[in-house]
Design a protein around this motif. Sequence first.
Motif, PDB file in Angstrom:
ATOM      1  N   PHE A  17      29.204  48.930  36.968  1.00  0.00           N
ATOM      2  CA  PHE A  17      29.414  48.216  35.702  1.00  0.00           C
ATOM      3  C   PHE A  17      28.267  48.431  34.724  1.00  0.00           C
ATOM      4  O   PHE A  17      28.485  48.419  33.502  1.00  0.00           O
ATOM      5  CB  PHE A  17      29.684  46.733  35.959  1.00  0.00           C
ATOM      6  CG  PHE A  17      31.099  46.492  36.427  1.00  0.00           C
ATOM      7  CD1 PHE A  17      32.162  46.685  35.551  1.00  0.00           C
ATOM      8  CD2 PHE A  17      31.379  46.126  37.729  1.00  0.00           C
ATOM      9  CE1 PHE A  17      33.472  46.499  35.976  1.00  0.00           C
ATOM     10  CE2 PHE A  17      32.682  45.937  38.160  1.00  0.00           C
ATOM     11  CZ  PHE A  17      33.737  46.119  37.285  1.00  0.00           C
ATOM     12  N   GLN A  31      40.529  45.471  28.057  1.00  0.00           N
ATOM     13  CA  GLN A  31      40.254  46.470  29.103  1.00  0.00           C
ATOM     14  C   GLN A  31      41.570  47.183  29.426  1.00  0.00           C
ATOM     15  O   GLN A  31      42.435  46.636  30.111  1.00  0.00           O
ATOM     16  CB  GLN A  31      39.702  45.752  30.333  1.00  0.00           C
ATOM     17  CG  GLN A  31      39.340  46.683  31.458  1.00  0.00           C
ATOM     18  CD  GLN A  31      39.189  45.938  32.763  1.00  0.00           C
ATOM     19  OE1 GLN A  31      39.281  44.707  32.817  1.00  0.00           O
ATOM     20  NE2 GLN A  31      39.005  46.669  33.844  1.00  0.00           N
ATOM     21  N   GLY A  62      31.387  36.499  35.395  1.00  0.00           N
ATOM     22  CA  GLY A  62      31.690  37.941  35.301  1.00  0.00           C
ATOM     23  C   GLY A  62      32.093  38.260  33.873  1.00  0.00           C
ATOM     24  O   GLY A  62      33.107  38.897  33.621  1.00  0.00           O
ATOM     25  N   ASN A  67      34.174  39.571  25.942  1.00  0.00           N
ATOM     26  CA  ASN A  67      35.438  39.527  25.185  1.00  0.00           C
ATOM     27  C   ASN A  67      36.111  38.157  25.211  1.00  0.00           C
ATOM     28  O   ASN A  67      36.564  37.653  24.174  1.00  0.00           O
ATOM     29  CB  ASN A  67      36.436  40.549  25.755  1.00  0.00           C
ATOM     30  CG  ASN A  67      36.280  41.931  25.133  1.00  0.00           C
ATOM     31  OD1 ASN A  67      35.471  42.121  24.228  1.00  0.00           O
ATOM     32  ND2 ASN A  67      37.037  42.893  25.632  1.00  0.00           N
ATOM     33  N   TYR A  68      36.218  37.563  26.401  1.00  0.00           N
ATOM     34  CA  TYR A  68      36.986  36.307  26.491  1.00  0.00           C
ATOM     35  C   TYR A  68      36.263  35.154  25.801  1.00  0.00           C
ATOM     36  O   TYR A  68      36.899  34.326  25.131  1.00  0.00           O
ATOM     37  CB  TYR A  68      37.320  35.975  27.952  1.00  0.00           C
ATOM     38  CG  TYR A  68      38.582  36.645  28.425  1.00  0.00           C
ATOM     39  CD1 TYR A  68      38.593  38.001  28.742  1.00  0.00           C
ATOM     40  CD2 TYR A  68      39.778  35.945  28.506  1.00  0.00           C
ATOM     41  CE1 TYR A  68      39.763  38.632  29.154  1.00  0.00           C
ATOM     42  CE2 TYR A  68      40.948  36.562  28.915  1.00  0.00           C
ATOM     43  CZ  TYR A  68      40.943  37.892  29.236  1.00  0.00           C
ATOM     44  OH  TYR A  68      42.113  38.511  29.637  1.00  0.00           O
ATOM     45  N   SER A 111      23.368  37.210  37.971  1.00  0.00           N
ATOM     46  CA  SER A 111      23.482  36.711  39.351  1.00  0.00           C
ATOM     47  C   SER A 111      24.846  37.060  39.918  1.00  0.00           C
ATOM     48  O   SER A 111      25.810  37.270  39.175  1.00  0.00           O
ATOM     49  CB  SER A 111      23.337  35.175  39.337  1.00  0.00           C
ATOM     50  OG  SER A 111      23.609  34.628  40.610  1.00  0.00           O
TER      51      SER A 111
HETATM   52  C1  LIG Z   1      36.169  44.212  35.120  1.00  0.00           C
HETATM   53  S1  LIG Z   1      34.761  43.488  34.379  1.00  0.00           S
HETATM   54  C2  LIG Z   1      35.451  42.180  33.415  1.00  0.00           C
HETATM   55  C3  LIG Z   1      34.563  41.709  32.307  1.00  0.00           C
HETATM   56  C4  LIG Z   1      35.118  40.571  31.451  1.00  0.00           C
HETATM   57  N1  LIG Z   1      35.337  39.364  32.214  1.00  0.00           N
HETATM   58  C5  LIG Z   1      36.400  40.990  30.772  1.00  0.00           C
HETATM   59  O1  LIG Z   1      37.483  40.519  31.195  1.00  0.00           O
HETATM   60  O2  LIG Z   1      36.338  41.779  29.838  1.00  0.00           O
HETATM   61  C6  LIG Z   1      34.083  42.617  35.780  1.00  0.00           C
HETATM   62  C7  LIG Z   1      32.686  42.047  35.522  1.00  0.00           C
HETATM   63  O3  LIG Z   1      32.361  41.210  36.643  1.00  0.00           O
HETATM   64  C8  LIG Z   1      31.024  41.468  37.016  1.00  0.00           C
HETATM   65  N2  LIG Z   1      30.911  41.128  38.447  1.00  0.00           N
HETATM   66  C9  LIG Z   1      31.454  41.790  39.493  1.00  0.00           C
HETATM   67  N3  LIG Z   1      31.168  41.169  40.643  1.00  0.00           N
HETATM   68  C10 LIG Z   1      30.422  40.087  40.305  1.00  0.00           C
HETATM   69  C11 LIG Z   1      29.797  39.049  41.053  1.00  0.00           C
HETATM   70  N4  LIG Z   1      29.893  39.013  42.382  1.00  0.00           N
HETATM   71  N5  LIG Z   1      29.121  38.096  40.391  1.00  0.00           N
HETATM   72  C12 LIG Z   1      29.000  38.134  39.039  1.00  0.00           C
HETATM   73  N6  LIG Z   1      29.555  39.094  38.272  1.00  0.00           N
HETATM   74  C13 LIG Z   1      30.264  40.059  38.897  1.00  0.00           C
HETATM   75  C14 LIG Z   1      30.804  42.935  36.702  1.00  0.00           C
HETATM   76  O4  LIG Z   1      29.436  43.258  36.557  1.00  0.00           O
HETATM   77  C15 LIG Z   1      31.609  43.123  35.425  1.00  0.00           C
HETATM   78  O5  LIG Z   1      30.846  42.931  34.266  1.00  0.00           O
END
Ligand SMILES: C[S@@+](CC[C@H](N)C(=O)[O-])C[C@H]1O[C@@H](n2cnc3c(N)ncnc32)[C@H](O)[C@@H]1O
Length: 243
Positions: A17, A31, A62, A67-68, A111
């Motif tokens: 990411f 996305q 996450g 965006n959200y 985190s």
């Molecule tokens: C597919 S992106 C989605 C980003 C945003 N929520 C969106 O819908 O546009 C997933 C995000 O979750 C984060 N992520 C993945 N595993 C995670 C975890 N265990 N704890 C915190 N963030 C996490 C990633 O770094 C990434 O930025």
Amino acid sequence: MELQALKSTLDEIRARFDKDVERFSNLETGQTATMDAVLCMELIALAATAVTPRAASVLDIGCGAGNYTLKILDRISPLDCTLLDLSRPMLDRAVQRIRPRTTGRITPIQSDMLSADFGVENFDIVLATSTLHHLRDDLEWDTLFRKVHAALRPGGSFWIFDLIIHEVALDALMRERYGRYLAGLKGGGPEGDAYRNHVFAYIEQEDSPRPLLWQIGRMQAAGFKNPEILHKNACFAAFGAVK
Ligand SMILES: C[S@@+](CC[C@H](N)C(=O)[O-])C[C@H]1O[C@@H](n2cnc3c(N)ncnc32)[C@H](O)[C@@H]1O
């Protein structure tokens, strides 16, 4: 072998990411590797602000590039925004985009969602979009749902958009529809096949999604009420519930 041992580690997920910020920074498309991305951003923003109209704070788990949270700020501002993500470049982009949109406090937290302390009754709206599928065993899902429930104020709401799976026979059907959607993004043909295979390969390596109704059941077990499904299309669903 345990699921955990077969799937990407947190460090591997973070590294992927870290390099993918642009793809999560476009409000016009959302996305694109998810189905109905723009519709679901809109529906979740509408639902969260209708169910919790006097919200003063949001936690975006996450958050990616934000965006959200930006869509929520279109409807309610100012808001205190707590942005949580594994990836520092994602958080930096989210803060940069959100800062001009609220006079509220912005708190970025780098985190893992399971290690972070969300506190008790700190938030009015919690978002978790395209991210819970990184949770692995039942205990991790239950822990996360309980933490979110504790972190919400009474009347607060929790909204999810995510990849989902289905019971065995339907899963192949829904995956096939999702595969056709992915291939179509690249105009079909060999390029479409290659893109579909690329996305399916990282899902296999990185993700452990769960069925929609299973998640809703676990949310209810954690104390959530009034679950609502906002949208479902093949392997994607937008849904939420209230504390
Ligand atoms: C597919 S992106 C989605 C980003 C945003 N929520 C969106 O819908 O546009 C997933 C995000 O979750 C984060 N992520 C993945 N595993 C995670 C975890 N265990 N704890 C915190 N963030 C996490 C990633 O770094 C990434 O930025």
